[in-house]
Structures are given as structure tokens and as C-alpha cells.
Enzyme design. Structure first.
Site, PDB file in Angstrom:
ATOM      1  N   LYS A  55       0.669  -1.146  -0.061  1.00  0.00           N
ATOM      2  CA  LYS A  55      -0.317   0.138   0.344  1.00  0.00           C
ATOM      3  C   LYS A  55       0.829   1.192   0.403  1.00  0.00           C
ATOM      4  O   LYS A  55       2.133   0.740   0.312  1.00  0.00           O
ATOM      5  CB  LYS A  55      -0.917   0.751   1.210  1.00  0.00           C
ATOM      6  CG  LYS A  55      -0.300   0.502   2.232  1.00  0.00           C
ATOM      7  CD  LYS A  55      -1.225  -0.617   3.574  1.00  0.00           C
ATOM      8  CE  LYS A  55      -0.494  -0.161   5.205  1.00  0.00           C
ATOM      9  NZ  LYS A  55      -0.484  -0.994   6.077  1.00  0.00           N
ATOM     10  N   ARG A 153     -10.647   0.716  14.381  1.00  0.00           N
ATOM     11  CA  ARG A 153     -10.383   1.136  12.841  1.00  0.00           C
ATOM     12  C   ARG A 153     -11.740   0.613  12.285  1.00  0.00           C
ATOM     13  O   ARG A 153     -13.495   1.265  12.306  1.00  0.00           O
ATOM     14  CB  ARG A 153      -8.909   0.630  12.698  1.00  0.00           C
ATOM     15  CG  ARG A 153      -9.043   1.732  11.585  1.00  0.00           C
ATOM     16  CD  ARG A 153      -7.450   2.041  10.870  1.00  0.00           C
ATOM     17  NE  ARG A 153      -6.796   0.280  10.579  1.00  0.00           N
ATOM     18  CZ  ARG A 153      -5.679   0.351  10.002  1.00  0.00           C
ATOM     19  NH1 ARG A 153      -4.361   1.232   9.936  1.00  0.00           N
ATOM     20  NH2 ARG A 153      -5.061  -1.187   9.645  1.00  0.00           N
ATOM     21  N   HIS A 183      -6.314  -6.678  13.926  1.00  0.00           N
ATOM     22  CA  HIS A 183      -5.026  -5.963  13.248  1.00  0.00           C
ATOM     23  C   HIS A 183      -4.378  -5.384  14.816  1.00  0.00           C
ATOM     24  O   HIS A 183      -5.149  -5.093  15.364  1.00  0.00           O
ATOM     25  CB  HIS A 183      -5.455  -5.327  12.670  1.00  0.00           C
ATOM     26  CG  HIS A 183      -4.258  -3.740  12.078  1.00  0.00           C
ATOM     27  ND1 HIS A 183      -2.777  -5.232  11.981  1.00  0.00           N
ATOM     28  CD2 HIS A 183      -3.733  -2.593  11.953  1.00  0.00           C
ATOM     29  CE1 HIS A 183      -1.770  -3.708  11.030  1.00  0.00           C
ATOM     30  NE2 HIS A 183      -2.333  -2.497  11.614  1.00  0.00           N
ATOM     31  N   ARG A 239       1.286 -10.557   7.310  1.00  0.00           N
ATOM     32  CA  ARG A 239       1.254  -9.876   6.823  1.00  0.00           C
ATOM     33  C   ARG A 239       2.672  -8.234   6.936  1.00  0.00           C
ATOM     34  O   ARG A 239       2.239  -7.789   7.417  1.00  0.00           O
ATOM     35  CB  ARG A 239       0.114  -8.560   6.859  1.00  0.00           C
ATOM     36  CG  ARG A 239      -1.274  -9.795   6.291  1.00  0.00           C
ATOM     37  CD  ARG A 239      -2.659  -8.893   6.769  1.00  0.00           C
ATOM     38  NE  ARG A 239      -3.063  -7.451   7.731  1.00  0.00           N
ATOM     39  CZ  ARG A 239      -3.580  -8.300   8.962  1.00  0.00           C
ATOM     40  NH1 ARG A 239      -3.868  -9.543   8.841  1.00  0.00           N
ATOM     41  NH2 ARG A 239      -3.170  -7.477  10.308  1.00  0.00           N
ATOM     42  N   TYR A 285      14.088  31.645   2.632  1.00  0.00           N
ATOM     43  CA  TYR A 285      13.229  31.808   3.485  1.00  0.00           C
ATOM     44  C   TYR A 285      13.034  31.980   4.562  1.00  0.00           C
ATOM     45  O   TYR A 285      13.724  31.708   6.020  1.00  0.00           O
ATOM     46  CB  TYR A 285      12.017  30.851   3.261  1.00  0.00           C
ATOM     47  CG  TYR A 285      11.118  30.756   1.313  1.00  0.00           C
ATOM     48  CD1 TYR A 285      11.562  31.735   0.615  1.00  0.00           C
ATOM     49  CD2 TYR A 285      11.186  29.630   1.078  1.00  0.00           C
ATOM     50  CE1 TYR A 285      10.697  31.785  -0.555  1.00  0.00           C
ATOM     51  CE2 TYR A 285      11.024  29.735  -0.200  1.00  0.00           C
ATOM     52  CZ  TYR A 285      10.764  30.954  -1.229  1.00  0.00           C
ATOM     53  OH  TYR A 285       9.778  30.182  -1.970  1.00  0.00           O
ATOM     54  N   CYS A 332      12.954  24.948   1.204  1.00  0.00           N
ATOM     55  CA  CYS A 332      11.369  25.447   0.382  1.00  0.00           C
ATOM     56  C   CYS A 332      10.769  24.349  -0.268  1.00  0.00           C
ATOM     57  O   CYS A 332      11.333  23.224   0.260  1.00  0.00           O
ATOM     58  CB  CYS A 332      12.528  26.436  -0.984  1.00  0.00           C
ATOM     59  SG  CYS A 332      14.111  26.586  -0.458  1.00  0.00           S
ATOM     60  N   MET A 333       9.870  24.278  -1.072  1.00  0.00           N
ATOM     61  CA  MET A 333       9.449  23.321  -1.794  1.00  0.00           C
ATOM     62  C   MET A 333      10.390  22.479  -2.780  1.00  0.00           C
ATOM     63  O   MET A 333       9.711  20.961  -2.836  1.00  0.00           O
ATOM     64  CB  MET A 333       8.522  24.251  -2.556  1.00  0.00           C
ATOM     65  CG  MET A 333       7.021  22.846  -3.375  1.00  0.00           C
ATOM     66  SD  MET A 333       6.380  23.805  -4.505  1.00  0.00           S
ATOM     67  CE  MET A 333       5.410  24.702  -3.329  1.00  0.00           C
ATOM     68  N   ASP A 334      11.274  22.744  -3.463  1.00  0.00           N
ATOM     69  CA  ASP A 334      11.304  22.370  -5.031  1.00  0.00           C
ATOM     70  C   ASP A 334      13.433  22.337  -4.176  1.00  0.00           C
ATOM     71  O   ASP A 334      14.351  21.698  -4.921  1.00  0.00           O
ATOM     72  CB  ASP A 334      11.954  23.077  -5.721  1.00  0.00           C
ATOM     73  CG  ASP A 334      10.076  23.861  -6.624  1.00  0.00           C
ATOM     74  OD1 ASP A 334       9.288  22.430  -6.070  1.00  0.00           O
ATOM     75  OD2 ASP A 334       9.384  24.912  -5.987  1.00  0.00           O
TER      76      ASP A 334
END
Ligand SMILES: *Cc1c(COP(=O)(O)O)cnc(C)c1O
Length: 395
Positions: A55, A153, A183, A239, A285, A332-334
Site C-alpha cells: 500500500k 478502526r 490488526h 502480513r 525564506y 523550500c518546496m523544491d
């Protein structure tokens, strides 16, 4: 000519080749590590059927390639949370059985049935409408029943589970009851008392089949933590998730079991810019870091938009030429800036944000600790913008 720094010998050569495989950043996944971790699963849980959890983009490692690798290594099932993930696997041509352990909308039942994806059923209601859908499709549908033994859950409460079991047996003509599962909430904790109570509740509920003189479906409850520390919980199927990717579910698991796992993923980037920052100048920033003396600062093209958490601003470290250097300023973002003092670096040199260079290693666990989170989150946060590269594929 500058000497190739960091690693030496044949490994150095292999590392150089990896850097040739990308231009900007990459999550490099070593499939041989995944194989070794699967061997650990088989050794710790001999003879048990294996549901390999893939997953959330295979815990950030890349859904399709990891699923293909695990399927060809012979796991019995692949496990996803949602039907959309399972559909991606079918579209990629995987024919191995798939179980989706999470919840779904009743409008998605057709997707399961048309694509031979096993359903997890948590209530008598759901069982009834899935039975109707199976009748409509004229197909006998594989199902798994989820029992809640304390996670709270999804799943039918263990004290009511017999109602769901009985309804499933009555619908046998349309529903093929493969397994019953639950679980754990605390199998990764130091204290296993609650996990043991959950296991007891599970076994008590599933005695229903004995009482009814019916063969028991497969029973499964063990995640990585339980597989490693509670042998009695391995039952018919296990699992594992996080351990396949080379990490223990928690520091306790590592300390208690002393099992060695092999982290498969390294997060890498190339230096894109180099400059000297003069004493008194701020970086980034918000001007959260100011140089106290002249120093060299390099910029790498990875930021929080790639899953390198902003919480590591002025805190995280990376590896360059086998040495640790610090993130300076806000991530930063990038992009992210790294201070290298008076160290040497060139445009195109490889930096590892998670990984090993020479004698130094930065693990996802280390980042998780700095961020106050768990390894799972650090790995799954690596965004799809980062290309995945696979190495050591079996021939
Ligand atoms: C994610 C998940 C697992 C695997 O857990 P790990 O701690 O990664 O081993 C097992 N079962 C279910 C239902 C899950 O959602």
C-alpha cells in the site's frame, strides 16, 4: 583532476554508475535488499503464507516494480489499502491474488469483482450487498472477514464476529471465505500485554468454526512487529509491510529481536549550485539562518514538495563525499541549501539525504526521530515527483 572521493574499489564504481542514472534527484531502490528482507520473513515465519503489503506506493518505494519483484519472489498475496491501488496492479498485468485491507464504497464493488480483487468485509450489511453483487456478476467472489479485537478502526467487534461468520457461511454459494483477520494496535510497543489480549480475542472468536464443525478459513493477524516478536501470532498467514523495506516497526522491535534488516531505499540528489556565503548573510525564506563566518553553501534540487520534510529545516543532515553536512535555512518546496564549511564540492556531485556514503549512514529512522514521527511516514512522503530507480534486479 580531482580524485573520486567517498567510496572506493568496486563499490565506488557501482555508486558512480548509479549517479549516471539520473540528473536531478532519485529514490534508488535496491531490489536485492527487498529480497533479503523477504528471506528474513520466511526464516522468521517458516511455512506461513505471505501477504506482502504494498500500500501507499509500496511504502514510497514504487508500487508496480516492488509488486512485480515480490510476486516473482513467490509471495502468496499482495496487500493494498484501497481498490485503486489494486487496480493499478491489475492494469500492470499482475495476476497474483490481491487483498485490499482498507474500507471501500459500495459503488466500487464492481471494480473488485471485475478485476478479481479480494474484498475485505467488516459488517453483515456489507456482506449482504456483496453477496447480491456476486449473484449479479454470476461469479463466486473471494472474501476476507475483518474482526476488530481492539484497534477500533474497521472490523466487526470480536464479540459479534460469529454473526458475520454465520452470514458468510450461508452465502457460500456466492462468497468464497478465504481468511479471517484482525490488526494489532500495539505489537510494536515494548509492552505486549494488549497485543496478547487481542490475539486471545481473535482466537476465541474464530473458534466458531470448530464449534460449527466447519473447516476454518485461513487465520491472519501478524504485521511486521508481531511477526518478529510474537511467534504465536503468525497463524496461517503473515502480513509484513515495513520490514520488507528494511526497517523495524519501532526501536523496541530492533532492540528486542536483534533481527538485521536491509533498508532498500536511498534518496539522492545532485548539487546544482555552489556559492560562498559571507559572514552576516542569511540563507533562505524567513532568513532563519545567518552565516557567522564565510562558508560554502550548496543547493540541491529537493524540497518538501519531494517529501523532504520542512521540519528538517536547520536540523537535517545529508551525506556528501562520505561526510555529514547540515541543512541551513528553511527547506523550500523544491530546493534545499547545505552548508559545507570549507569542504570541497562540485556541481553534479551526489548528495544522499537517506543512504550510505563511505562510513556514514543516514536512515529514514534518523529523519523520523528528528521529525517526531515514524519511519513509515518519512518513506511514504517521498513524492511521485522523485523518479524511482531500481538496482540489483534479479537476472
Ligand atoms: C499496513 C498494514 C500492515 C503492515 O504493517 P507493518 O507494520 O508495515 O508490517 C498489515 N496489516 C494491515 C491491515 C495494514 O494496514
Amino acid at each position: 583532476m580531482r580524485k573520486q572521493s567517498g567510496t572506493t574499489g568496486t563499490r565506488g564504481k557501482a555508486e558512480k554508475n548509479i549517479a549516471d542514472l539520473y540528473h536531478r534527484s532519485a529514490a534508488v531502490v535496491d531490489l536485492a535488499c527487498i529480497s533479503r528482507n523477504l528471506q528474513v520473513v520466511r526464516k522468521k515465519a517458516p511455512g506461513r503464507k505471505i501477504i506482502a503489503m504494498v500500500k501507499a506506493n509500496a511504502y514510497g518505494h514504487g508500487l508496480i516494480r516492488i509488486a512485480q519483484h515480490l510476486a516473482s519472489a513467490g509471495v502468496d498475496y499482495l496487500g493494498t489499502a484501497f481498490v485503486e491501488e489494486a487496480l493499478e496492479l491489475r492494469k500492470a498485468g499482475l495476476t497474483v491474488p490481491i487483498i485490499t485491507s482498507g474500507p471501500f464504497s459500495k459503488f466500487q464493488i464492481g471494480l473488485f469483482i471485475e478485476n478479481d480483487i479480494d474484498l475485505t468485509i467488516s459488517s453483515v450489511d456489507a456482506l449482504h450487498y456483496i453477496r447480491e453483487a456476486a449473484e449479479f456478476y454470476k461469479k463466486r467472489v473471494n472474501i476476507h472477514l475483518k474482526v476488530d479485537t481492539g484497534m477500533m478502526r474497521i472490523g466487526i467487534r470480536h464479540t459479534n464476529a460469529h454473526k458475520l461468520f454465520a452470514a458468510a457461511l450461508q452465502a457460500e454459494k456466492y462468497l468464497n471465505l478465504i481468511s479471517i483477520f484482525s490488526h494489532f494496535a500495539t505489537a510494536d510497543h515494548e509492552d505486549l500485554e494488549f497485543a496478547e489480549l487481542q490475539l486471545e480475542r481473535f482466537l476465541e472468536a474464530t473458534r466458531f468454526f470448530d464449534h460449527e464443525h466447519r473447516p476454518s478459513p485461513l487465520l491472519q493477524i501478524a504485521n511486521s512487529a508481531a511477526l518478529l516478536r510474537m511467534e504465536e501470532s503468525q497463524l496461517d498467514m503473515v502480513r509484513p509491510g515495513i520490514m520488507l523495506y528494511g526497517y523495524h516497526p519501532s526501536p523496541f522491535s530492533q532492540a528486542k529481536t536483534k533481527v538485521k534488516l536491509y533498508p532498500a531505499l536511498s534518496l539522492r540528489a545532485k548539487i546544482m549550485y555552489f556559492k560562498v556565503v559571507l559572514a552576516g548573510s542569511s540563507v533562505g525564506y524567513g532568513r532563519t539562518w545567518t552565516a557567522t563566518k564565510n562558508c560554502r553553501v550548496v543547493t540541491i534540487p529537493v524540497g518538501y514538495g519531494d517529501g523532504y520534510a520542512r521540519g528538517l529545516s536547520n536540523k537535517g543532515q545529508v551525506l556528501l563525499c562520505g561526510k555529514r553536512y547540515s541543512v541551513v535555512g528553511s527547506i523550500c518546496m523544491d530546493q534545499t541549501m547545505i552548508q559545507i564549511g570549507d569542504g570541497e564540492a562540485y556541481i553534479g556531485d551526489e548528495v544522499q539525504l537517506i543512504g550510505t556514503q563511505g562510513n556514514e549512514t543516514i536512515t529514514a529512522e534518523e529523519l523520523a526521530k528528528q521529525l517526531g514521527t515514524i519511519t513509515y511516514e518519512v518513506l511514504t512522503n517521498i513524492s511521485t515527483r522523485v523518479p524511482r530507480i531500481y538496482i540489483n534486479e534479479p537476472q
